[in-house]
Structures are given as structure tokens and as C-alpha cells.
Motif scaffolding. Structure first.
Motif, PDB file in Angstrom:
ATOM      1  N   UNK A 143      -3.216  -9.689   2.305  1.00 40.43           N
ATOM      2  CA  UNK A 143      -2.627  -8.538   3.008  1.00 40.43           C
ATOM      3  C   UNK A 143      -2.265  -7.420   2.023  1.00 40.43           C
ATOM      4  N   UNK A 144      -1.769  -7.795   0.898  1.00 37.25           N
ATOM      5  CA  UNK A 144      -1.423  -6.790  -0.102  1.00 37.25           C
ATOM      6  C   UNK A 144      -2.673  -6.089  -0.624  1.00 37.25           C
ATOM      7  N   UNK A 145      -3.747  -6.847  -0.889  1.00 34.30           N
ATOM      8  CA  UNK A 145      -4.985  -6.249  -1.400  1.00 34.30           C
ATOM      9  C   UNK A 145      -5.584  -5.302  -0.367  1.00 34.30           C
ATOM     10  N   UNK A 146      -5.495  -5.651   0.909  1.00 40.75           N
ATOM     11  CA  UNK A 146      -6.044  -4.796   1.967  1.00 40.75           C
ATOM     12  C   UNK A 146      -5.315  -3.470   2.021  1.00 40.75           C
ATOM     13  N   UNK A 147      -4.020  -3.541   1.923  1.00 43.56           N
ATOM     14  CA  UNK A 147      -3.247  -2.291   1.991  1.00 43.56           C
ATOM     15  C   UNK A 147      -3.608  -1.375   0.829  1.00 43.56           C
ATOM     16  N   UNK A 148      -3.712  -1.904  -0.373  1.00 48.46           N
ATOM     17  CA  UNK A 148      -4.017  -1.064  -1.528  1.00 48.46           C
ATOM     18  C   UNK A 148      -5.448  -0.532  -1.454  1.00 48.46           C
ATOM     19  N   UNK A 149      -6.381  -1.329  -0.969  1.00 45.77           N
ATOM     20  CA  UNK A 149      -7.760  -0.890  -0.861  1.00 45.77           C
ATOM     21  C   UNK A 149      -7.892   0.237   0.153  1.00 45.77           C
ATOM     22  N   UNK A 150      -7.149   0.168   1.237  1.00 44.48           N
ATOM     23  CA  UNK A 150      -7.193   1.227   2.252  1.00 44.48           C
ATOM     24  C   UNK A 150      -6.709   2.558   1.674  1.00 44.48           C
ATOM     25  N   UNK A 151      -5.670   2.485   0.842  1.00 48.05           N
ATOM     26  CA  UNK A 151      -5.168   3.705   0.237  1.00 48.05           C
ATOM     27  C   UNK A 151      -6.210   4.338  -0.679  1.00 48.05           C
TER      28      UNK A 151
END
Length: 924
Positions: A254-262
């Protein structure tokens, strides 16, 4: 599974060991019993040795007493024999002193010789123990053999064997029990130990591969149960660890997804346009490379031009190979393409491409081009429009293919098809393609003509429908052999039925055409119409049959003629000797009359056999018929009309007038019988010409000019079956006593002998037509010459040698010649005649009167030998055959003197004077 097998083998081995030990115990007990029986027999033998004295022939009374008491007490037989096998003691007193015979194998003799104990084993109802008897030698104190004791059936051995049986049963029961126990133990161990261990093994393997939801063995209070509990605790701990690891992984994701979206939102705007442009460029470059690679490697020429065809945008490398021109030259001058098209094709090609430049979306055209090396090639060109989104034509594109080889193949195929079609349609035989079920699929016109149908009607039929019913079974059998592979083709002669029902004979040849898989595809049938040949064969067979019967009739008539000559001669002599008032005169007259009737019948047979002596003369058939008109009207009666239709300028024929009249009379009489209630008989003459086509179907008839005589009646007609036998002798459809069946056969013989032909056409209920054809002659009809009127028989004084093998005829002729004043020498055959000639010392023979056909020596050979010694001797032959037949069959010269049998005394007397007064001629 291995543990199961090992346990099972261990249990089975234990059971087998117990069974083997039991068997050994039984065998030992049986051996003990047999040894006891033998010891008992030896003891008895020792007792018996004391009963024997020094002289073995003198036996102690005690020995006989022992044998008797043993038989009475134990029902056992014991026999004591001496060294010569004579019975010394036996329970049966009458056997004492007799040779011992119950020894087919000479076991007793062998025991006496080698002093060995022998047992006879035989298991039966009487000997349940198996021992029939024991033979023990009887030995004296000095060691000599005194004899032998035969002891039968030992009860002691039986008892021992009975005990052995019970022991055997116990051993068998123990073996079965041990086997059952072994199986039960094996089942228990499998259920309690092997199966749980197998389950734990599966759990361990699954745990190693990462599985946790595995079935565990049932809980139990032993080492296997404890091991199962340990495995279960291990699985639970692993599940807990995996759940924790999965939770931590989800939080990290979940953390990796959020950073990748940014990061993506920041960079998306910067790279979006560049990415699209690059992708478009790469896609365009890849498509172009693929197109060029495809266009340059195909054998067809791919082209792209401007909408007006004035500029070449692209042409593939195949253009240079097909057109034989360079690609650069076409780019520089697009008109090269136009100039290469042959002039006769240019206008058609321009019209097609003009349409492509207008409203036609695509076109296809074939044309020929000329290469610079002069080679002509066929091109198949297909063009299409390329439009933009607004519908405007951007360019024209297309593919040009070299179809020269295909065109050559098509031309060759068309030529082959035309040749096959020409052969198929113009073949002189019928050719058809027939399906396996018998339906015509393809047929030429000749096949349709043969079966009497149109081609459309034939293609709607099966061969079964048009085959004659009598030939269908054989045809179907042959077809079945083709379908089963027993034959590849067959040929047969069969009949088809035409549409009107008429049969047609054909020679049929059928072969099977199979597909690649071997399945029947169709039949190829070839038929040849042989109806005319069959008709000719039938006519030839009929002609040969009539010829054969004619020869037989001629031979019979030959024999009859000799008999009739004698009868007629004797009756003439009797009439000349008897006064007319004598009662015997009338009898002699009747004999002559009957003989003349028989001679007439004989002449009919000769006429049929074409061996009758004819007197042909030039005749006008119109005059012959006119002279017979009154007789014919009287014969036909008032109810029948007679019509003569004579032809003008009718040619003459050469025939015997009496025989022609006989033919007409026979035909008229048959016509009258066919018209019992009256009718019409027409006699018509005509000059006709028979060509080769007509006579081809009539054996023995040559093409040429003929005079035809047609006899037509309006009677009942003649069926086809009767027409086939119409000219056979003695064949008649009349009632018994109404005719002998020689009328039409005589007509046939007369006409054939005259060089002509007679045929018949008839329809039932409409009448019949008999047509007679006689060869024309250019000679004129001669005026009649007055015949001899004197009844005086000429006499003579010459010497005549008479040679005749028929005794009656020989005696009659000899008597007649003597009455006429001749000196007669009589012989029965040629050899006898030569002997008479040699024995005659004085005078000479003036005339040899001999039959032509005789046994031992014929008339020709006899005449040659007579003339060799007496050249002045005249020769007169006689025979029942005609002069023509005698000349050709017996080698005589034309013009020999011949008197035809039967002859009258008057004929013989005048013929003799004719020969004596004539100039001598050679015989051969």
C-alpha cells in the motif's frame, strides 16, 4: 505398499513352513507303516522256512494249516511256492501243485532269483492301503532258496495308514489356520500401522511443498498418535507465521502504491507527448519495413501509382523478372508498362483501368505482354483504389501475377478435354460412367442409341432397369465382385431392353474406378452393339443345322434309291410278263405305284439335301406361274382369291421347271392351310438387285441381280418360335396324318440347289410373305423338244460286267439285262469284278456298269483298272447322288456317263444304247 508386501510375505512363509513340517511327519508315519508290513511278511517267511523239509516238494502239514487259519481269521491270502513257482500251500486247495499264475510281471521269479523283497502297490476298493501283496524269499538254514511266500494285503499297514490320514487332516487344518491368522495379522497391521504412517508421510511431503491444509490421521494413544500430534502443532505454527508475513507485505504494498501514484502524476504530463510520437514513428517504420520485405519477396509484382497512372510511386522487384525490364526504367518512363501490352489487348486493359480511375473500387483483367527477348507472357492484374477519410482517391495500388504456366495448363487441359470429348462423343462404341448403385452419371450418344433412348432418358435410369431380366443376376454378381475387390474388371455378353421393349445384344466391359482411399468412385462401362452379329450367328447356325440334316437326308435317300430301283425294276418285269387279265397284274401295278410314291419321297429328301439330279433350263417365271394359274385356283378353292402380279421385262432364270412348280405348289398349299376361312394369295415377280449390305445378313447368298418371286397370304401368320424351325425336315404344326413336314424343307433344298435363297416374313394375325430369289440369266427360253414316244425297249448283244453291292438291285438288273439280250457278268464289289475280268479267257467286256460308292473299292478305281487292261471298254456309272456331287466328291471328269437311281428298266435300256453309240471319253 512395500511394508504391506513384506508383512504379507512373512505371514505366508510361516504358513508354508508349518504345512511342510506336517507333510514330512505324514510321510514318516507312512514309511513306518510300510516297514512294519514288510517286517511282518519276513517273519511269516521265516516261519514257513521251518515248515519246508530238505525236499521242497514235501511240505509239513503245519504249513498248510497256517495258510488256512490265516485266511479264516484275517481274510488274508498267503501262497507258498517252490523254486519252480509250483504252489505248495494255498487257501484254495485245488491250486496246490499248480503253477502260480498271478504274476504277470514275473515279480515272484525275480524274488527267488535275487532274494529281494518286493511289494505290489495298487490303490483300489479291495486294497485301500495301497499294498496288494508282498513277496518274500524263503531261505534255508544253509542259505539256499527254497521258494517264496506271497502275502496279500496287510491289515497292520491299513491301521497305520488310517492313523496317517488323521494326521494329514490335522496338518492341513493347521496350515489353513496359520494362513488365516497370517491374513488377519496382515490386515490388522495394515490398518493400525501402515495406513497411518502413509498419511503422515503424505503430510510431511505436503508440508515441504508449502501446503498446510492436509488431512491428519485419527487421534490414538500410541507412538503414531504422538507423532501425528507433533505434525499438527508444526502446521499450526507455520500458518501463524504465514499470516503475519502476509499482513506485513500488504502494508508495504500500500505504501509503494501511494508513492508510485505521486511520481506518475508528476511525470505523466512530461512524457506523454514524446511517448505517443515515438510509438507512432516506430509503428510506421515497422509497417513500412514489413511491407517492403513482403513486396520484394513475393513472386507477384506489387505496384502503387498516382490516381491518373502517370507516376509510379512503387513497383516491387518481381516486375523485373516478369516483364524483363528494369525497375529504374519504369520509374523514369511509366509508358513502358503500356507499350509492353500486346496491341490486341490494350483497348480492353485501358477500359478496365479507366473505370478504376473513376467509380470502380477494384478491377481484375488478364492480358498478354511482350518481353524484350520476344517471350510472350500472360498477366493477371488486379487494381484497387486507396482513399482518404474524405473519400478522395489518394493513389491506385495493385498486384500483377504471371499466369503463363496456368494458361498453358488450361490450354492443354482444354485441348485434352476437347480430345476426350471428341473421342467420347464420336466413339463407335457406347461409353458411360455409372455410379456404384447402378445409376448412369455420364453417357455418350452412341450408348443412348444402342439402348434406344435419348441421353436424358438414359441418365435418369439405372443399368438394372434396362437390363434383360434373364441377364440381370449374372450382371449383378459380376458387379459385386468388383465392389468386393475380387476383380478389377469384367466382360460379358448381355441384353439390354430398348424403350420399345426390343432386346439388343451387347458386349459389355466394365472396370471399377476407385478413389485414393480405395473406396469405389464409379464404374466405366463400354458397350458394343452385337445384335447383327448375333443374328448372323443364329442364321449361320440354322444354315449349318439345315445343311447337316440335309446331308443326313441325302444319305438316307441314297439307300432308299437302291431299294426303290430294285422294286420298280421287278414290278416292271412282272408287268411285262403278266397279261393284263391276270389278277397278279393289278398287284404288280400297285407295287410299282407304291414304289413310285416312295421314289417321290426320296426325291424330296434329295431335294432338301441338295443332292437331287436337276434338269435346269432357262425359264420365264411369269410363264410358269401363268401355266399354273388354273391348278392353283382349283387347289385354293372358291373362298380364296388368287392374284398374279407379273413384272414387265422380267429376266429369265435357270432352274428345273418341275422343281419350281413343286415349290410354288407347296407354298400355295401352306397358304391355303393358313387361311381356313378364305383370304387372298398374291404371287408377284420382280427384278431386284441385292447389294452387299443386304446379303451380309444372309449366309451363302452373293450380291447381284436376281428375280424375286413373292408369295403373300392373309392368313394367321407364323410366330417367331416357329419361324426359327420352319425349314427343318419333318417339322410340322399340322395334326398327325396331315403332313410329314417335308414341304418347306423341300422348297428350301430346291432353291438352295438352284443357287437362290428363300426367306419368310410374318406377323401374327396379318399373314406371311415368302420371298424366293433366283439368279438372273441372259439366256432366252428354248422351245420344247418332243420326247421319245416308242414303248419298245432297245436290245443289244454286248457283254456287260455288272458291279453292284446291293444284292436285290444286282439280281434285278442282271435279269433285265439278260432279257434285253446282253451277256451279263455279275460281281458284288470291285475286287470280285477284277477277279472275273482276269479269269475270263476268251472274248472281252464291252461295258462296265458299276455303282460309284462301294465297300473295299469304289467305282472310279475299278474303272481305271479295267481301262488299264481293256482300253476299249465303255463305262456307265450309277449312283443315288447327282452327277455334280459324284464328279466333285469322287474325282470323276465332267461328262461321265451316269444313270441316276432310282431308274426304270426303260431308262436303263435307253442309257445303255446311248453309251454304246457315243464316242468313248476318259473317266479321270
Amino acid at each position: 505398499m512395500r511394508i504391506k508386501i513384506k508383512i504379507l510375505w512373512a505371514m505366508l512363509g510361516m504358513s508354508m513352513l508349518i504345512a511342510v513340517m506336517g507333510v514330512l511327519a505324514v510321510n514318516r508315519q507312512q514309511a513306518t507303516a510300510l516297514a512294519g508290513a514288510i517286517i511282518e511278511a519276513e517273519d511269516v517267511a521265516r516261519v514257513m522256512s521251518f515248515a519246508l523239509m530238505t525236499d521242497a516238494n514235501k511240505l509239513s502239514p503245519a504249513a498248510q494249516e497256517i495258510v488256512v487259519r490265516l485266511h479264516q481269521s484275517q481274510q488274508r491270502d498267503m501262497v507258498l511256492v517252490d523254486v519252480n513257482q509250483l504252489t505248495l500251500a494255498d487257501a484254495i486247495p485245488r491250486e496246490i501243485g499248480q503253477p502260480y499264475t498271478d504274476d504277470p510281471g514275473d515279480e515272484v521269479g525275480a524274488t527267488i532269483r535275487d532274494r529281494q523283497v518286493r511289494t505290489f502297490i495298487e490303490v483300489s476298493k479291495d486294497y485301500p492301503s495301497g499294498i496288494k501283496q508282498i513277496v518274500v524269499p524263503v531261505v534255508s538254514e544253509s542259505g539256499g532258496v527254497l521258494g517264496a511266500v506271497i502275502l496279500e494285503y496287510s491289515p497292520i499297514y491299513d491301521k497305520l495308514m488310517q492313523s496317517t490320514k488323521s494326521t494329514t487332516h490335522q496338518v492341513l487344518l493347521a496350515a489353513i489356520s496359520s494362513l488365516v491368522i497370517a491374513l488377519l495379522i496382515s490386515f490388522y497391521m495394515n490398518r493400525s500401522i501402515v495406513r497411518p504412517l502413509q498419511q503422515l508421510t503424505n503430510v510431511a511431503l505436503g508440508f515441504a511443498s508449502g501446503q498446510t491444509d492436509l488431512p491428519m490421521p485419527a487421534r490414538r494413544n500410541d507412538e503414531i498418535g504422538k507423532l501425528a500430534v507433533s505434525f499438527e502443532h508444526m502446521l499450526q505454527k507455520r500458518k501463524q507465521a504465514e499470516d503475519e508475513l502476509r499482513r506485513l507485505s500488504d502494508e508495504l504494498e500500500l505504501r509503494v502504491i501511494d508513492r508510485t501514484a505521486e511520481l506518475a502524476s508528476v511525470n505523466e504530463a512530461l512524457h506523454l507527448e514524446n511517448t505517443k510520437r515515438k510509438l507512432a514513428q516506430e509503428s510506421s517504420q515497422a509497417s513500412e519495413e514489413k511491407f517492403l520485405q513482403l513486396a520484394d519477396n513475393i513472386t507477384d509484382a506489387f505496384w502503387i501509382t498516382s490516381p491518373d497512372l502517370k507516376k509510379i510511386y512503387y513497383i516491387s522487384a518481381a516486375y523485373q523478372q516478369i516483364w524483363g525490364r528494369s525497375i529504374e526504367g519504369l520509374y523514369a518512363d511509366p509508358h513502358q508498362w503500356v507499350n509492353s501490352i500486346l496491341p490486341e489487348d490494350r483497348e480492353r486493359v485501358f477500359a478496365m483501368f479507366s473505370a478504376l480511375m473513376g467509380t470502380e473500387l477494384q478491377v481484375s483483367v488478364e492480358y498478354q505482354i511482350a518481353r524484350p527477348d520476344g517471350v510472350i507472357r500472360w498477366i493477371h492484374d488486379r487494381g484497387f483504389q486507396v482513399r482518404d477519410a474524405a473519400g478522395n482517391i489518394l493513389r491506385l495500388a495493385g498486384i500483377a501475377s504471371d499466369i503463363t504456366e496456368r494458361k498453358r495448363t488450361e490450354d492443354a487441359l482444354r485441348a485434352s478435354e476437347a480430345q476426350f470429348r471428341s473421342f467420347f462423343e464420336q466413339a463407335a462404341v457406347g461409353v458411360a460412367q455409372v455410379s456404384p448403385d447402378g445409376r448412369f452419371q455420364l453417357a455418350n450418344q452412341r450408348y443412348a442409341d444402342i439402348v434406344g433412348r435419348t441421353r436424358e432418358e438414359l441418365l435418369a435410369c439405372t443399368f438394372q432397369e434396362i437390363t434383360h431380366p434373364d441377364d440381370l443376376a449374372k450382371d449383378l454378381s459380376s458387379v459385386q465382385q468388383l465392389l468386393t475387390g475380387e476383380a478389377q474388371a469384367y466382360s460379358s455378353t448381355k441384353r439390354y431392353l430398348r424403350k420399345n421393349g426390343d432386346p439388343v445384344w451387347v458386349n459389355l466391359t466394365v472396370s471399377l474406378i476407385a478413389e485414393y482411399a480405395g473406396q469405389p468412385k464409379h464404374f466405366l462401362a463400354v458397350v458394343e452393339d452385337i445384335t447383327d452379329r448375333k443374328r448372323l450367328e443364329a442364321q449361320l447356325f440354322q444354315s449349318q443345322k439345315l445343311e447337316t440334316v440335309g446331308k443326313l437326308a441325302g444319305g438316307i435317300a441314297h439307300e432308299f434309291n437302291s431299294i426303290m430301283t430294285a422294286i420298280i425294276g421287278y414290278s416292271e418285269l412282272m408287268l411285262s410278263d403278266l397279261p393284263s387279265a391276270n389278277p397278279l397284274y393289278q398287284n404288280a401295278k400297285e407295287i410299282r405305284h407304291s414304289a413310285e410314291r416312295a421314289a417321290a419321297l426320296t426325291r424330296q429328301l434329295l431335294a432338301y439335301g441338295r443332292k437331287q439330279s436337276l434338269q435346269p433350263e432357262v425359264l420365264d417365271l411369269n410363264s410358269v406361274l401363268a401355266g399354273m394359274e388354273d391348278t392353283l385356283r382349283h387347289l385354293l378353292g372358291r373362298g380364296t382369291d388368287l392374284l398374279l402380279v407379273p413384272a414387265t421385262d422380267l429376266k429369265t432364270v435357270k432352274a428345273d421347271v418341275g422343281q419350281v412348280q413343286q415349290v410354288v405348289m407347296n407354298l400355295a398349299m401352306n397358304a391355303a392351310d393358313a387361311m381356313p376361312h378364305g383370304g387372298k394369295l398374291t404371287l408377284e415377280t420382280a427384278n431386284v438387285t441385292l447389294d452387299q449390305e443386304y446379303v451380309r445378313s444372309i449366309p451363302d447368298l452373293k450380291a447381284g441381280e436376281y428375280v424375286m418371286l413373292a408369295v403373300t397370304d392373309t392368313g394367321t401368320g407364323i410366330s417367331e418360335k416357329i419361324r426359327a424351325r420352319l425349314f427343318e425336315p419333318f417339322f410340322t404344326t399340322k395334326e398327325v396324318g396331315s403332313g410329314v413336314g417335308l414341304g418347306l424343307s423341300t422348297c428350301y433344298g430346291i432353291i438352295k440347289q438352284s443357287g437362290g435363297h428363300i426367306g419368310v416374313y410374318s406377323e401374327l394375325g396379318r399373314g406371311s410373305v415368302f420371298k424366293i430369289y433366283l439368279p438372273q440369266t441372259e439366256q432366252l427360253v428354248k422351245s420344247p423338244v418332243p420326247g421319245r414316244t416308242s414303248s419298245e425297249l432297245p436290245h443289244g448283244t454286248e457283254t456287260i460286267l455288272l458291279v453292284e453291292d446291293d444284292p436285290d438291285l444286282r439280281e434285278m438288273v442282271a435279269a433285265l439285262l439278260k432279257r434285253l439280250g446282253y451277256t451279263v457278268l455279275v460281281a458284288a464289289n470291285g475286287i470280285e469284278a477284277l477277279n472275273i475280268k482276269q479269269q475270263r479267257k476268251v472274248g472281252y467286256i464291252d461295258l462296265l456298269f458299276t455303282d460309284v460308292v462301294m465297300p473295299h473299292m469304289g467305282g472310279k478305281e475299278l474303272s481305271e483298272r479295267i481301262l488299264a487292261s481293256s482300253p476299249h471298254t465303255r463305262i456307265l456309272f450309277t449312283s443315288a447322288y447327282t452327277a455334280n456331287a459324284i464328279v466333285h466328291q469322287n474325282g470323276l471328269n465332267d461328262g461321265v456317263a451316269l444313270l441316276q437311281k432310282p431308274f426304270t428298266p426303260s431308262a436303263l435300256a435307253h442309257k445303255l444304247r446311248e453309251v454304246f453309240d457315243a464316242i468313248p471319253q476318259a473317266v479321270s
